[in-house]
Design a protein around this motif. Sequence first.
Motif, PDB file in Angstrom:
ATOM      1  N   GLN A 256       2.581   7.242  -5.445  1.00 59.51           N
ATOM      2  CA  GLN A 256       1.972   6.971  -6.746  1.00 59.51           C
ATOM      3  C   GLN A 256       2.784   5.863  -7.401  1.00 59.51           C
ATOM      4  O   GLN A 256       3.936   6.060  -7.782  1.00 59.51           O
ATOM      5  CB  GLN A 256       1.962   8.223  -7.623  1.00 59.51           C
ATOM      6  CG  GLN A 256       1.149   8.075  -8.896  1.00 59.51           C
ATOM      7  CD  GLN A 256      -0.348   7.910  -8.624  1.00 59.51           C
ATOM      8  OE1 GLN A 256      -0.887   8.521  -7.696  1.00 59.51           O
ATOM      9  NE2 GLN A 256      -1.011   7.069  -9.409  1.00 59.51           N
ATOM     10  N   SER A 257       2.177   4.697  -7.529  1.00 60.68           N
ATOM     11  CA  SER A 257       2.841   3.534  -8.106  1.00 60.68           C
ATOM     12  C   SER A 257       2.085   3.142  -9.370  1.00 60.68           C
ATOM     13  O   SER A 257       1.035   2.506  -9.305  1.00 60.68           O
ATOM     14  CB  SER A 257       2.837   2.380  -7.094  1.00 60.68           C
ATOM     15  OG  SER A 257       3.452   1.228  -7.636  1.00 60.68           O
TER      16      SER A 257
ATOM     17  N   LEU B  15      -1.318   5.052  -3.421  1.00 58.80           N
ATOM     18  CA  LEU B  15      -1.276   4.346  -2.143  1.00 58.80           C
ATOM     19  C   LEU B  15      -1.191   5.354  -1.006  1.00 58.80           C
ATOM     20  O   LEU B  15      -0.412   6.311  -1.065  1.00 58.80           O
ATOM     21  CB  LEU B  15      -0.082   3.393  -2.093  1.00 58.80           C
ATOM     22  CG  LEU B  15       0.059   2.433  -3.295  1.00 58.80           C
ATOM     23  CD1 LEU B  15       1.216   1.470  -3.064  1.00 58.80           C
ATOM     24  CD2 LEU B  15      -1.239   1.683  -3.562  1.00 58.80           C
ATOM     25  N   LYS B  16      -1.964   5.130   0.054  1.00 56.86           N
ATOM     26  CA  LYS B  16      -2.051   6.101   1.152  1.00 56.86           C
ATOM     27  C   LYS B  16      -0.836   6.068   2.069  1.00 56.86           C
ATOM     28  O   LYS B  16      -0.608   7.009   2.837  1.00 56.86           O
ATOM     29  CB  LYS B  16      -3.334   5.886   1.953  1.00 56.86           C
ATOM     30  CG  LYS B  16      -3.463   4.504   2.567  1.00 56.86           C
ATOM     31  CD  LYS B  16      -4.878   4.298   3.094  1.00 56.86           C
ATOM     32  CE  LYS B  16      -5.106   2.867   3.550  1.00 56.86           C
ATOM     33  NZ  LYS B  16      -6.529   2.637   3.890  1.00 56.86           N
ATOM     34  N   ASN B  17      -0.088   4.993   2.043  1.00 57.19           N
ATOM     35  CA  ASN B  17       1.169   4.921   2.777  1.00 57.19           C
ATOM     36  C   ASN B  17       2.069   3.911   2.078  1.00 57.19           C
ATOM     37  O   ASN B  17       1.678   3.314   1.070  1.00 57.19           O
ATOM     38  CB  ASN B  17       0.947   4.562   4.260  1.00 57.19           C
ATOM     39  CG  ASN B  17       0.265   3.218   4.448  1.00 57.19           C
ATOM     40  OD1 ASN B  17       0.685   2.203   3.915  1.00 57.19           O
ATOM     41  ND2 ASN B  17      -0.822   3.221   5.223  1.00 57.19           N
ATOM     42  N   ARG B  18       3.262   3.733   2.594  1.00 55.45           N
ATOM     43  CA  ARG B  18       4.253   2.871   1.945  1.00 55.45           C
ATOM     44  C   ARG B  18       4.447   1.562   2.708  1.00 55.45           C
ATOM     45  O   ARG B  18       5.493   0.917   2.604  1.00 55.45           O
ATOM     46  CB  ARG B  18       5.566   3.635   1.803  1.00 55.45           C
ATOM     47  CG  ARG B  18       5.401   4.852   0.877  1.00 55.45           C
ATOM     48  CD  ARG B  18       6.575   5.805   0.960  1.00 55.45           C
ATOM     49  NE  ARG B  18       6.302   7.012   0.189  1.00 55.45           N
ATOM     50  CZ  ARG B  18       6.934   7.350  -0.946  1.00 55.45           C
ATOM     51  NH1 ARG B  18       7.878   6.570  -1.435  1.00 55.45           N
ATOM     52  NH2 ARG B  18       6.620   8.455  -1.578  1.00 55.45           N
ATOM     53  N   ILE B  19       3.441   1.183   3.478  1.00 53.79           N
ATOM     54  CA  ILE B  19       3.443  -0.056   4.262  1.00 53.79           C
ATOM     55  C   ILE B  19       2.588  -1.070   3.510  1.00 53.79           C
ATOM     56  O   ILE B  19       1.358  -0.970   3.464  1.00 53.79           O
ATOM     57  CB  ILE B  19       2.888   0.193   5.671  1.00 53.79           C
ATOM     58  CG1 ILE B  19       3.708   1.273   6.373  1.00 53.79           C
ATOM     59  CG2 ILE B  19       2.872  -1.093   6.487  1.00 53.79           C
ATOM     60  CD1 ILE B  19       3.054   1.813   7.636  1.00 53.79           C
ATOM     61  N   ILE B  20       3.245  -2.045   2.899  1.00 57.59           N
ATOM     62  CA  ILE B  20       2.578  -3.035   2.047  1.00 57.59           C
ATOM     63  C   ILE B  20       2.336  -4.303   2.851  1.00 57.59           C
ATOM     64  O   ILE B  20       3.198  -4.725   3.625  1.00 57.59           O
ATOM     65  CB  ILE B  20       3.446  -3.354   0.818  1.00 57.59           C
ATOM     66  CG1 ILE B  20       3.862  -2.070   0.082  1.00 57.59           C
ATOM     67  CG2 ILE B  20       2.737  -4.327  -0.116  1.00 57.59           C
ATOM     68  CD1 ILE B  20       2.726  -1.236  -0.426  1.00 57.59           C
TER      69      ILE B  20
ATOM     70  N   ALA C  30      -6.994  -3.430   5.980  1.00 57.94           N
ATOM     71  CA  ALA C  30      -7.155  -2.479   4.879  1.00 57.94           C
ATOM     72  C   ALA C  30      -6.417  -1.168   5.092  1.00 57.94           C
ATOM     73  O   ALA C  30      -6.396  -0.318   4.195  1.00 57.94           O
ATOM     74  CB  ALA C  30      -8.640  -2.208   4.642  1.00 57.94           C
ATOM     75  N   THR C  31      -5.794  -0.970   6.257  1.00 61.32           N
ATOM     76  CA  THR C  31      -5.006   0.252   6.461  1.00 61.32           C
ATOM     77  C   THR C  31      -3.647   0.178   5.785  1.00 61.32           C
ATOM     78  O   THR C  31      -2.916   1.171   5.773  1.00 61.32           O
ATOM     79  CB  THR C  31      -4.816   0.540   7.960  1.00 61.32           C
ATOM     80  OG1 THR C  31      -4.257  -0.608   8.596  1.00 61.32           O
ATOM     81  CG2 THR C  31      -6.141   0.911   8.611  1.00 61.32           C
ATOM     82  N   ALA C  32      -3.288  -0.968   5.221  1.00 58.73           N
ATOM     83  CA  ALA C  32      -2.057  -1.057   4.429  1.00 58.73           C
ATOM     84  C   ALA C  32      -2.158  -0.122   3.226  1.00 58.73           C
ATOM     85  O   ALA C  32      -3.247   0.148   2.718  1.00 58.73           O
ATOM     86  CB  ALA C  32      -1.849  -2.490   3.948  1.00 58.73           C
ATOM     87  N   GLY C  33      -1.020   0.353   2.752  1.00 61.78           N
ATOM     88  CA  GLY C  33      -1.026   1.107   1.508  1.00 61.78           C
ATOM     89  C   GLY C  33      -1.536   0.255   0.364  1.00 61.78           C
ATOM     90  O   GLY C  33      -2.275   0.722  -0.508  1.00 61.78           O
ATOM     91  N   LEU C  34      -1.153  -1.021   0.373  1.00 60.19           N
ATOM     92  CA  LEU C  34      -1.626  -2.004  -0.597  1.00 60.19           C
ATOM     93  C   LEU C  34      -1.566  -3.375   0.051  1.00 60.19           C
ATOM     94  O   LEU C  34      -0.552  -3.738   0.647  1.00 60.19           O
ATOM     95  CB  LEU C  34      -0.757  -1.994  -1.863  1.00 60.19           C
ATOM     96  CG  LEU C  34      -1.118  -3.015  -2.945  1.00 60.19           C
ATOM     97  CD1 LEU C  34      -2.474  -2.688  -3.584  1.00 60.19           C
ATOM     98  CD2 LEU C  34      -0.033  -3.087  -4.028  1.00 60.19           C
TER      99      LEU C  34
END
Length: 363
Positions: A11-12, A17-22, A49-53
Amino acid sequence: MKYKKLFSPLQSGDLTLKNRIIMAPLTRMRAGEDFSPTELNAEYYAQRATAGLIITEATQISQQGQGYLNTPGIYTDQHEAAWKRVVDGVHANDGKIALQLWHVGRISHSKLQPGETLPVAPSAIPVTESTSRIPKDGGFERVLCDGPRALTLDEIPGIVNDYTNAAIRAKRAGFDAIEIHSGNGYLLNQFLSTNTNHRDDIYGGSLENRARILLDVIDAATSIYGAGRIGVRLTPNGIFNEIQDTDAEEMTEYLARAFSQRGLAYLHIAEPDWAGGEPLTDTFRQDIRKNFTGSLFFCSHYTAERADKLLCEDIADAVAFGRLFLANPDLPERFRLNAPLNEPDSSTFYCGGAEGYTDYPAL
């Protein structure tokens, strides 16, 4: 799974975000002739789009803010509509995307400026080695930047207004967040840095004065998006584009406190070693952590293992990957499976078409 935190949700601010890989911002110079994103750009972002952001490539807020050929803008109706297609494609693949807002300042050339005027900067201090990219024979050439002129005091509110209008357009296009690019030797970084800001008015001298325009921009953007959907990128101790800031760490800590007071979603630190600078110390990373209460992203030459270690040490909340994400559209899945990674091809980084952009294979 061997990673303890890399795939945990984050939570940012107002962003889940679904993961912490930006996905880090990557200038690839593949926008259309009117500086609008194309269908190729939309495909590129949707693939990742599989990135967290996803943080987009740097996007100029005005023609004055442009320093390179075929970089996208966000200051016309055409730009806005084209970016909406990009955003829709990412959202259709269950991704989240932030638009990075950009003004290059002195890292430009008169051939890219309105009416072929000189680029602008906080002070009329030229760069001696940094280059811009301008059109030539259907391609581009690198040229030394033109010496800039100093912005007058009454012009600076117009720059802030350009950021405001860009934020309005980004919101209408559907972006989940915006990132204010304040590093890599571009305009806002030029105001922050001691070697590029020699002003003697309210935008020069003290830390507070040199930070004023950035905080004005953030306050303006917050009025459009809300603080929980705004991030800032800084490059403390960076040397790219001839920055030599003797107050870099003190300025970063001052800004981190100011960002905390405003409740920004995240602070994105691009570390200096990617451009040949000295690596950040663990002590300085921890000082940033103490001074910033939002989510902290770091970006450099990270592997999945090093990134997870930084997360487990509670120094970072997420880690951004640039060239690895370019070459591996399914980077999170490759990390998850410990699969081999595609190698990025530096010869196709800039300009061109699908080669070295959307044709890297997924698993």
